[in-house]
Scaffold this motif. Structure first.
Motif, PDB file in Angstrom:
ATOM      1  N   UNK A   1       0.447   1.561  -6.488  1.00 14.83           N
ATOM      2  CA  UNK A   1       0.627   2.939  -6.039  1.00 14.83           C
ATOM      3  C   UNK A   1       0.051   3.896  -7.066  1.00 14.83           C
ATOM      4  N   UNK A   2      -0.313   5.065  -6.593  1.00 14.55           N
ATOM      5  CA  UNK A   2      -0.865   6.073  -7.483  1.00 14.55           C
ATOM      6  C   UNK A   2      -0.908   7.420  -6.800  1.00 14.55           C
ATOM      7  N   UNK A   3      -0.989   8.449  -7.617  1.00 11.36           N
ATOM      8  CA  UNK A   3      -1.117   9.796  -7.073  1.00 11.36           C
ATOM      9  C   UNK A   3      -1.961  10.631  -8.021  1.00 11.36           C
ATOM     10  N   UNK A   4      -2.530  11.679  -7.469  1.00 13.62           N
ATOM     11  CA  UNK A   4      -3.337  12.616  -8.241  1.00 13.62           C
ATOM     12  C   UNK A   4      -2.989  14.024  -7.763  1.00 13.62           C
TER      13      UNK A   4
ATOM     14  N   UNK B   1      -2.849  27.737  -5.924  1.00 15.60           N
ATOM     15  CA  UNK B   1      -2.918  26.624  -4.990  1.00 15.60           C
ATOM     16  C   UNK B   1      -2.594  25.337  -5.754  1.00 15.60           C
ATOM     17  N   UNK B   2      -2.077  24.363  -5.032  1.00 12.53           N
ATOM     18  CA  UNK B   2      -1.916  23.032  -5.617  1.00 12.53           C
ATOM     19  C   UNK B   2      -2.268  21.995  -4.562  1.00 12.53           C
ATOM     20  N   UNK B   3      -2.902  20.925  -5.011  1.00 12.23           N
ATOM     21  CA  UNK B   3      -3.322  19.834  -4.141  1.00 12.23           C
ATOM     22  C   UNK B   3      -2.797  18.530  -4.701  1.00 12.23           C
ATOM     23  N   UNK B   4      -2.480  17.605  -3.812  1.00 10.22           N
ATOM     24  CA  UNK B   4      -2.032  16.296  -4.253  1.00 10.22           C
ATOM     25  C   UNK B   4      -2.385  15.244  -3.225  1.00 10.22           C
ATOM     26  N   UNK B   5      -2.622  14.040  -3.693  1.00  9.95           N
ATOM     27  CA  UNK B   5      -2.886  12.907  -2.809  1.00  9.95           C
ATOM     28  C   UNK B   5      -2.264  11.670  -3.435  1.00  9.95           C
ATOM     29  N   UNK B   6      -1.830  10.739  -2.600  1.00  3.06           N
ATOM     30  CA  UNK B   6      -1.211   9.526  -3.119  1.00  3.06           C
ATOM     31  C   UNK B   6      -1.490   8.368  -2.188  1.00  3.06           C
ATOM     32  N   UNK B   7      -1.315   7.171  -2.718  1.00  2.00           N
ATOM     33  CA  UNK B   7      -1.529   5.949  -1.944  1.00  2.00           C
ATOM     34  C   UNK B   7      -0.563   4.886  -2.439  1.00  2.00           C
ATOM     35  N   UNK B   8      -0.190   4.002  -1.533  1.00  3.06           N
ATOM     36  CA  UNK B   8       0.736   2.922  -1.888  1.00  3.06           C
ATOM     37  C   UNK B   8       0.382   1.678  -1.080  1.00  3.06           C
ATOM     38  N   UNK B   9       0.366   0.530  -1.745  1.00  5.56           N
ATOM     39  CA  UNK B   9       0.164  -0.755  -1.087  1.00  5.56           C
ATOM     40  C   UNK B   9       1.273  -1.695  -1.529  1.00  5.56           C
TER      41      UNK B   9
ATOM     42  N   UNK C   1       0.585  12.315   6.356  1.00  2.12           N
ATOM     43  CA  UNK C   1       0.856  10.966   5.867  1.00  2.12           C
ATOM     44  C   UNK C   1       0.593   9.961   6.984  1.00  2.12           C
ATOM     45  N   UNK C   2       0.186   8.767   6.573  1.00  2.00           N
ATOM     46  CA  UNK C   2       0.007   7.677   7.521  1.00  2.00           C
ATOM     47  C   UNK C   2       0.410   6.374   6.861  1.00  2.00           C
ATOM     48  N   UNK C   3       0.965   5.462   7.656  1.00  2.93           N
ATOM     49  CA  UNK C   3       1.376   4.149   7.147  1.00  2.93           C
ATOM     50  C   UNK C   3       0.947   3.083   8.140  1.00  2.93           C
ATOM     51  N   UNK C   4       0.332   2.045   7.613  1.00  5.04           N
ATOM     52  CA  UNK C   4       0.002   0.866   8.401  1.00  5.04           C
ATOM     53  C   UNK C   4       0.953  -0.245   7.976  1.00  5.04           C
ATOM     54  N   UNK C   5       1.696  -0.789   8.947  1.00  5.23           N
ATOM     55  CA  UNK C   5       2.770  -1.733   8.664  1.00  5.23           C
ATOM     56  C   UNK C   5       2.466  -3.077   9.292  1.00  5.23           C
TER      57      UNK C   5
ATOM     58  N   UNK D   1       2.711  -2.961   3.605  1.00  8.06           N
ATOM     59  CA  UNK D   1       2.696  -1.526   3.933  1.00  8.06           C
ATOM     60  C   UNK D   1       1.583  -0.845   3.160  1.00  8.06           C
ATOM     61  N   UNK D   2       0.679  -0.203   3.880  1.00  2.30           N
ATOM     62  CA  UNK D   2      -0.364   0.630   3.285  1.00  2.30           C
ATOM     63  C   UNK D   2      -0.079   2.067   3.683  1.00  2.30           C
ATOM     64  N   UNK D   3       0.165   2.919   2.698  1.00  5.38           N
ATOM     65  CA  UNK D   3       0.545   4.304   2.970  1.00  5.38           C
ATOM     66  C   UNK D   3      -0.397   5.251   2.234  1.00  5.38           C
TER      67      UNK D   3
END
Length: 693
Positions: free
Chosen positions: A453-456, A467-475, A523-527, A504-506
């Motif tokens: 997992x990680x985020x930026x 303004x603020x922006x963020x993105x993240x991912x998780x496997x 957000x999206x998740x593939x399960x 789970x891929x999010x």
């Protein structure tokens, strides 16, 4: 091994480079900057008199965080179920098991002891508890009670004490007791929780530790049997103005069925920091003495600059569940169907064995986790822009449950898992910050498990607007929890087939227009191999891929004394039977904020919660899980409306709230989930003392 070797080499070279030398820039620039997650209001209210900290469960990074429940807004709803998510499903009683109707507000995986899955956020755990640093003794007291309803008593006492004994040592304790009779027959809940904690911090050594107990006891009623009592209450008034909620028939009455959960645990994190002392201020320019000679200025003091740390974390947890009935009768077979465990007892008169059915399930799980990590600390040099950590964690588990069909023989399984991983974080950057974690199971039951997992995130200004922006991912690729795979109970018994690894891929992204008070999230998740419980209370695992997508946005603003906060979510699931979700959900809060006599701050407001109709789950007390159903849809009608008044006078806050006020003038099924309604209209009051700010 190469990664660990690189870390050790970096630590050694960095330590050598810390020898003091003249002519360098201000050494205070090398001090480690601590990440802070506190609001502007708390900075104004508290200053530096009281600080709260949390600890990352894996990297053991200490972060300053906002104090829980310290501000005026939301005093009336801090302990209510609706505060936990935009839309929630629960059993009516505030302290009952609950589940968010927003998929991404749920835990990303089932807990090891699955019977606690309905208590998300209601238990002490290393991820959510707080440690404190205070310049004066801190006392926090919350007491709230139902008004005008002694037969439906709902009472809460929450107490936290903390004090510093010198500069380095802090000790404290938390006690929480909730006692709710409930508005419906056989809907009593009682919980008692306490935690004793302490911390010791110094330049080279830190220690954070606590011991805690959580106990929850629920009387199960199985839900309402005739929903017509909710939809057409006038048919059953018998000349009374209004039918009482306790007159509504339930499946199980007389407090005959009980679920009891307990969790006793102890946690300690201690670390030794590597580094050296450096001058806090650079030598001043040479000063002339009386004899005309010059004297070099001396540094005011020294400051310790940590380079790396060696950390050990230990966590012990013993959890148990008891599910039992107070009577032996035919009701249990009528309610739950044929029993799996047929118990036997000896008849006192004849001496013969007599068979009978009575739920008396018991499960225990004991876990011991040890984590050893080596870290390179962010910011000890201007060019060190991120922190690194490598760790090794070992988990030992022992589980116990009945293993025969008469409830006499217990089965005990023992297993272990070993994980290796690392983290990379940047938290104090002016523009761009990020975090990343990677973990793999290398030995034991979880061999082959994977967690990435990680985020930026970044902040910037355009035309003077923030303004603020963020993105993240998780496997995630993890083995199902033990009791999700194996459960031996009076009415459910599974575990003959082995469940497959759950994947789970999010992916997620969020934008905040801070100057306008607006934000949006996608957000999206593939399960894959998703686990759920079907209508027959049996565990199931999806063979096909499932996809969940959510779009959510919100806005907070004010005009004079009028304030508002609105949010809405759209979500969809490709497998509605396993993952039923309302398509649309929304919540709104509007309040007037003003001062009376210049000292009494008052919030007068109203809240509303609504979602579209969908096949909301129901609840199975035999396994303490939310299970799918296709009998009827919940939602889509009138919203849940609450009105409130919050008051703040110096260190005291108090409130009054009218819950489910819409019931007085709108048709309202007041169903939270299938056969479990919200509470009827009632009034509640509470008071909070915060003796530090």
């Amino acid at each position: 091994m190469k990664f660990m070797r690189s870390i050790l080499i970096s630590l050694g070279l960095s330590a050598l480079s810390l020898s003091p030398a003249l002519g360098q820039s201000d050494p205070s620039a090398y001090q480690v900057k601590q990440e802070k997650r506190i609001s502007d209001e708390e900075r104004v209210v508290r200053g530096d008199k009281l600080k709260a900290y949390s600890i990352h469960p894996i990297s053991a990074q200490v972060k300053q965080v906002e104090m829980p429940d310290t501000l005026t807004r939301g005093t009336h709803s801090f302990t209510s179920a609706e505060r936990r998510s935009m839309a929630v499903a629960y059993l009516g009683n505030t302290y009952s098991p609950w589940q968010s109707k927003i998929f991404f507000d749920r835990a990303v995986r089932l807990p090891d002891f699955v019977y606690f899955s309905g208590f998300q956020g209601l238990l002490f755990n290393p991820q959510e508890v707080r440690w404190y640093d205070t310049k004066s003794p801190f006392t926090f007291i919350r007491y709230q009670k139902m008004l005008f309803a002694d037969d439906t008593l709902e009472e809460l006492l929450d107490l936290t004490l903390s004090t510093n004994l010198g500069k380095h040592l802090n000790l404290g304790g938390t006690f929480n007791r909730a006692n709710a009779f409930g508005f419906y027959e056989s809907n009593k809940n009682k919980s008692t929780r306490y935690r004793i904690f302490g911390s010791y911090t110094s330049d080279r050594y830190d220690l954070y530790a606590y011991v805690a107990n959580d106990r929850h006891r629920m009387t199960e009623n199985g839900g309402v049997t005739d929903l017509d009592y909710l939809r057409n209450p006038d048919k059953y008034t018998n000349g009374r103005v209004r039918i009482g909620s306790r007159d509504i028939p339930v499946l199980i009455s007389s407090d005959r069925l009980i679920n009891s959960l307990s969790s006793g645990h102890a946690y300690a994190m201690h670390r030794y920091k590597l580094g050296s002392y450096r001058p806090k201020n650079e030598p001043r320019q040479a000063e002339k003495q009386a004899d005309g000679k010059t004297k070099e200025g001396q540094p005011d003091s020294l400051v310790f600059v940590p380079v790396g740390s060696l950390t050990h974390t230990i966590y012990y947890n013993k959890r148990s569940r008891s599910f039992y009935a107070r009577s032996q009768d035919d009701l249990w077979q009528k309610v739950f169907g044929p029993a799996v465990i047929i118990r036997e007892r000896e008849d006192a008169a004849s001496g013969q064995l007599i068979s009978y059915i009575q739920p008396q399930d018991s499960m225990q799980m004991t876990s011991l986790s040890n984590t050893l990590s080596l870290s390179l600390i962010e910011g000890f040099r201007p060019w060190v822009k991120f922190g690194l950590s490598a760790y090794l964690r070992n988990e030992n588990h022992s589980v116990s449950m009945f293993d025969d069909r008469v409830g006499h023989v217990r089965r005990i399984d023992r297993f272990f898992s070993t994980f290796a991983g690392g983290t990379m974080t940047r938290t104090s950057g002016e523009g761009l910050n990020f975090s990343a974690l990677g973990e793999v199971g290398i030995l034991g039951r979880d061999l082959g498990a994977l967690h990435l997992e990680g985020d930026i995130r970044t902040r910037f200004r355009i035309a003077g607007k923030a303004f603020s922006l963020g993105a993240d991912a998780r496997l995630l690729n993890h083995r199902p929890s033990y009791f999700a795979s194996r459960h031996h109970g009076t009415y459910e018994w599974w575990g003959e087939r082995e469940l497959q690894f759950v994947r789970r891929l999010e992916l997620g992204a969020r934008v905040s227009l801070d100057s306008w008070g607006s934000w949006a999230e996608a957000r999206t998740a593939t399960l894959n191999n998703y686990i759920y419980w079907d209508a027959s209370r049996q565990v199931q695992q999806l063979d096909d891929l499932a996809q969940v997508i959510m779009l959510r946005m919100g806005h907070t603003g004010k005009a004079g004394s009028l304030n508002w906060a609105f949010s809405a979510a759209y979500q969809t699931s490709t497998h509605e039977k396993a993952i039923p979700l309302p398509t649309l959900a929304a919540e709104g809060d509007m309040w007037l904020d003003f001062l009376l006599f210049g000292v009494l701050r008052i919030h007068l407001g109203a809240q509303a919660y609504w979602h579209t109709a969908y096949y909301a789950p129901t609840y199975a007390p035999t396994i303490q899980q939310f299970i799918s159903q296709q009998e009827m849809q919940i939602g889509g009608g009138a919203p849940l409306l609450n009105a409130y008044a919050n008051f703040r006078l110096k260190n005291a806050r108090f409130y009054v709230r009218a819950y489910n006020l819409g019931e007085a003038f709108m048709d309202n099924d007041r169903l939270s989930l299938h056969r479990y309604p919200y509470n009827p209209m009632h009034f509640q009051a509470g008071i909070v003392f915060d003796l530090n700010n």
